[in-house]
Write a protein that holds these residues in place. Structure first.
Motif, mmCIF file in Angstrom:
data_model
loop_
_atom_site.group_PDB
_atom_site.id
_atom_site.type_symbol
_atom_site.label_atom_id
_atom_site.label_comp_id
_atom_site.label_asym_id
_atom_site.label_seq_id
_atom_site.Cartn_x
_atom_site.Cartn_y
_atom_site.Cartn_z
ATOM 1 N N GLY A 109 -34.225 -35.418 133.282
ATOM 2 C CA GLY A 109 -33.189 -34.416 133.470
ATOM 3 C C GLY A 109 -32.009 -34.676 132.556
ATOM 4 N N LEU A 110 -31.085 -33.770 132.600
ATOM 5 C CA LEU A 110 -29.906 -33.857 131.743
ATOM 6 C C LEU A 110 -28.930 -34.874 132.308
ATOM 7 C CD1 LEU A 110 -29.064 -32.324 129.150
ATOM 8 C CD2 LEU A 110 -27.644 -30.879 130.621
ATOM 9 N N ARG A 111 -28.424 -35.748 131.442
ATOM 10 C CA ARG A 111 -27.502 -36.788 131.873
ATOM 11 C C ARG A 111 -26.257 -36.796 130.993
ATOM 12 N NH1 ARG A 111 -28.871 -41.200 134.711
ATOM 13 N NH2 ARG A 111 -27.678 -42.525 133.273
ATOM 14 N N ALA A 112 -25.110 -37.124 131.601
ATOM 15 C CA ALA A 112 -23.884 -37.331 130.834
ATOM 16 C C ALA A 112 -23.917 -38.747 130.281
ATOM 17 C CB ALA A 112 -22.664 -37.145 131.732
ATOM 18 N N VAL A 113 -23.796 -38.870 128.967
ATOM 19 C CA VAL A 113 -23.943 -40.181 128.322
ATOM 20 C C VAL A 113 -22.694 -40.617 127.567
ATOM 21 C CG1 VAL A 113 -26.448 -39.969 128.120
ATOM 22 C CG2 VAL A 113 -24.973 -39.109 126.276
ATOM 23 N N GLY A 114 -21.654 -39.775 127.538
ATOM 24 C CA GLY A 114 -20.445 -40.156 126.826
ATOM 25 C C GLY A 114 -19.441 -39.022 126.804
ATOM 26 N N VAL A 115 -18.387 -39.223 126.036
ATOM 27 C CA VAL A 115 -17.315 -38.242 125.940
ATOM 28 C C VAL A 115 -16.878 -38.116 124.483
ATOM 29 C CG1 VAL A 115 -14.935 -37.686 126.587
ATOM 30 C CG2 VAL A 115 -16.469 -38.655 128.287
ATOM 31 N N GLU A 116 -16.612 -36.885 124.087
ATOM 32 C CA GLU A 116 -16.028 -36.625 122.774
ATOM 33 C C GLU A 116 -14.548 -36.310 122.964
ATOM 34 O OE1 GLU A 116 -17.828 -33.980 119.422
ATOM 35 O OE2 GLU A 116 -16.399 -32.732 120.530
ATOM 36 N N TYR A 117 -13.700 -36.842 122.065
ATOM 37 C CA TYR A 117 -12.277 -36.570 122.169
ATOM 38 C C TYR A 117 -11.661 -36.447 120.783
ATOM 39 C CZ TYR A 117 -11.548 -41.565 121.166
ATOM 40 O OH TYR A 117 -11.543 -42.815 120.593
ATOM 41 N N ARG A 118 -10.501 -35.790 120.746
ATOM 42 C CA ARG A 118 -9.788 -35.584 119.492
ATOM 43 C C ARG A 118 -8.499 -36.410 119.492
ATOM 44 N NH1 ARG A 118 -10.334 -31.639 115.823
ATOM 45 N NH2 ARG A 118 -11.583 -30.410 117.278
ATOM 46 N N GLN A 119 -8.296 -37.161 118.420
ATOM 47 C CA GLN A 119 -7.105 -37.975 118.275
ATOM 48 C C GLN A 119 -6.609 -37.885 116.832
ATOM 49 O OE1 GLN A 119 -7.510 -42.280 118.706
ATOM 50 N NE2 GLN A 119 -5.557 -42.356 119.815
ATOM 51 N N HIS A 120 -5.354 -37.473 116.669
ATOM 52 C CA HIS A 120 -4.754 -37.312 115.342
ATOM 53 C C HIS A 120 -5.601 -36.402 114.446
ATOM 54 C CE1 HIS A 120 -2.055 -40.388 116.661
ATOM 55 N NE2 HIS A 120 -2.956 -41.339 116.619
ATOM 56 N N GLY A 121 -6.155 -35.356 115.057
ATOM 57 C CA GLY A 121 -6.920 -34.384 114.310
ATOM 58 C C GLY A 121 -8.359 -34.776 114.021
ATOM 59 N N GLN A 122 -8.769 -35.974 114.437
ATOM 60 C CA GLN A 122 -10.126 -36.454 114.178
ATOM 61 C C GLN A 122 -10.929 -36.508 115.473
ATOM 62 O OE1 GLN A 122 -11.273 -37.106 111.044
ATOM 63 N NE2 GLN A 122 -9.252 -36.453 110.283
ATOM 64 N N LEU A 123 -12.208 -36.141 115.376
ATOM 65 C CA LEU A 123 -13.091 -36.222 116.533
ATOM 66 C C LEU A 123 -13.708 -37.613 116.631
ATOM 67 C CD1 LEU A 123 -14.992 -32.795 116.523
ATOM 68 C CD2 LEU A 123 -13.252 -33.582 118.137
ATOM 69 N N HIS A 124 -13.757 -38.141 117.844
ATOM 70 C CA HIS A 124 -14.364 -39.448 118.110
ATOM 71 C C HIS A 124 -15.310 -39.303 119.299
ATOM 72 C CE1 HIS A 124 -11.316 -41.477 115.554
ATOM 73 N NE2 HIS A 124 -10.508 -40.540 116.041
ATOM 74 N N GLN A 125 -16.242 -40.215 119.394
ATOM 75 C CA GLN A 125 -17.171 -40.229 120.520
ATOM 76 C C GLN A 125 -17.266 -41.639 121.093
ATOM 77 O OE1 GLN A 125 -20.960 -38.611 119.350
ATOM 78 N NE2 GLN A 125 -20.193 -36.508 119.205
ATOM 79 N N VAL A 126 -17.335 -41.698 122.413
ATOM 80 C CA VAL A 126 -17.564 -42.966 123.099
ATOM 81 C C VAL A 126 -18.794 -42.798 123.987
ATOM 82 C CG1 VAL A 126 -15.205 -43.849 123.032
ATOM 83 C CG2 VAL A 126 -15.881 -42.286 124.852
ATOM 84 N N GLN A 127 -19.614 -43.819 124.031
ATOM 85 C CA GLN A 127 -20.834 -43.786 124.821
ATOM 86 C C GLN A 127 -20.627 -44.517 126.138
ATOM 87 O OE1 GLN A 127 -23.620 -42.086 123.804
ATOM 88 N NE2 GLN A 127 -22.406 -41.442 122.032
ATOM 89 N N ALA A 128 -21.186 -43.981 127.188
ATOM 90 C CA ALA A 128 -21.062 -44.586 128.518
ATOM 91 C C ALA A 128 -22.218 -45.546 128.767
ATOM 92 C CB ALA A 128 -21.043 -43.506 129.594
ATOM 93 N N GLN A 129 -21.906 -46.702 129.308
ATOM 94 C CA GLN A 129 -22.944 -47.661 129.674
ATOM 95 C C GLN A 129 -23.477 -47.392 131.072
ATOM 96 O OE1 GLN A 129 -21.197 -51.549 129.151
ATOM 97 N NE2 GLN A 129 -21.624 -51.572 126.949
ATOM 98 N N ALA A 130 -22.645 -46.807 131.930
ATOM 99 C CA ALA A 130 -23.083 -46.568 133.300
ATOM 100 C C ALA A 130 -22.922 -45.097 133.698
ATOM 101 C CB ALA A 130 -22.296 -47.466 134.266
ATOM 102 N N GLU A 131 -21.696 -44.577 133.652
ATOM 103 C CA GLU A 131 -21.471 -43.214 134.120
ATOM 104 C C GLU A 131 -20.220 -42.644 133.478
ATOM 105 O OE1 GLU A 131 -20.824 -43.274 138.326
ATOM 106 O OE2 GLU A 131 -19.477 -44.990 138.207
ATOM 107 N N VAL A 132 -20.089 -41.325 133.567
ATOM 108 C CA VAL A 132 -18.920 -40.599 133.092
ATOM 109 C C VAL A 132 -18.245 -39.974 134.310
ATOM 110 C CG1 VAL A 132 -18.064 -38.677 131.707
ATOM 111 C CG2 VAL A 132 -19.928 -40.104 130.838
ATOM 112 N N ILE A 133 -16.959 -40.246 134.472
ATOM 113 C CA ILE A 133 -16.196 -39.712 135.604
ATOM 114 C C ILE A 133 -15.116 -38.778 135.063
ATOM 115 C CG2 ILE A 133 -14.704 -40.254 137.560
ATOM 116 C CD1 ILE A 133 -16.079 -42.976 137.715
ATOM 117 N N LEU A 134 -15.114 -37.540 135.518
ATOM 118 C CA LEU A 134 -14.090 -36.580 135.123
ATOM 119 C C LEU A 134 -13.034 -36.507 136.217
ATOM 120 C CD1 LEU A 134 -16.216 -33.618 133.704
ATOM 121 C CD2 LEU A 134 -15.401 -35.678 132.556
ATOM 122 N N SER A 135 -11.775 -36.653 135.841
ATOM 123 C CA SER A 135 -10.684 -36.567 136.814
ATOM 124 C C SER A 135 -9.523 -35.803 136.196
ATOM 125 C CB SER A 135 -10.239 -37.965 137.257
ATOM 126 O OG SER A 135 -9.882 -38.765 136.140
ATOM 127 N N GLY A 136 -9.814 -34.600 135.738
ATOM 128 C CA GLY A 136 -8.811 -33.781 135.083
ATOM 129 C C GLY A 136 -8.132 -32.784 135.994
#
Length: 209
Positions: free
Chosen positions: A119-146
């Motif tokens: 099935g589909l899994r959340a494996v990381g997050v993409e974010y923008r910093q100083h106009g550049q896109l970056h990606q971080v990979q999750a080792q366990a889980e992704v938690i959204l608290s926005g």
């Protein structure tokens, strides 16, 4: 909310707080958030409560316990005379941990998804910093608290939501879930302002800060 949802959420509310009255069935006694009743006193407060009773309205001693409806004085998240916020209660004590990296002035753009065969899994997050896109990979889980607005927004940007809303914006559908971003309801609060002849006790109890 339903009784099942309430029963599931209550232990986490109790775990989060240290209520000045101590732990009970509804309140926590040793959590990081300090909670207490408002300290200031004013005859107008008693008059408002008495007026509510004359109108046949209930009075509750703790609106975060068994009875939410009724006239009462407010409660605040305060510890040692200062605001007890999620930042002071959770984030700042954890900033020295070696397994925590806190990024500021960044904007999360989407949750990275992958189909691992189960099935589909959340494996990381993409974010923008100083106009550049970056990606971080999750080792366990992704938690959204926005919060109630930004969490569904990020889900929609990640392709989780109503396909009819995603497709016009060129967002690929990862999971069709029509309820995302729907039925947002505000917790209404109506302020009523009055003018009084004298400042009252609250004016004199205000601190310089």
């Amino acid at each position: 909310c339903s009784s099942d949802l309430y029963a599931h959420a209550l232990p986490y509310f109790r775990k989060a707080e240290t209520w000045e009255g101590g732990a009970s069935e509804y309140r926590g006694g040793d959590g990081p958030l300090g909670t207490m009743r408002t300290r200031f006193t004013d005859p107008l407060v008693d008059a408002f409560v008495a007026a509510g009773q004359q109108l046949g309205q209930p009075v509750t001693g703790d609106f975060n316990a068994a009875q939410q409806e009724g006239f009462t004085t407010p409660q605040s998240t305060i510890r040692n005379g200062r605001r007890s916020s999620p930042a002071t209660a959770y984030l700042r004590p954890a900033l020295t941990r070696s397994n925590l990296t806190a990024l500021t002035r960044v904007l999360a753009t989407r949750v990275l998804m992958r189909n691992d065969g189960q099935g589909l899994r959340a494996v990381g997050v993409e974010y923008r910093q100083h106009g550049q896109l970056h990606q971080v990979q999750a080792q366990a889980e992704v938690i959204l608290s926005g919060g109630a607005v930004n969490t569904p927004q990020l889900l929609l940007l990640s392709g989780i939501g109503d396909p009819s809303l995603l497709s016009p914006h060129g967002i690929a559908v990862n999971h069709a879930l029509p309820g995302v971003g729907r039925n947002l309801q505000d917790h209404l609060s109506v302020g009523v302002a009055w003018q009084r002849k004298h400042p009252g006790t609250f004016f004199h109890q205000m601190r310089l800060d």
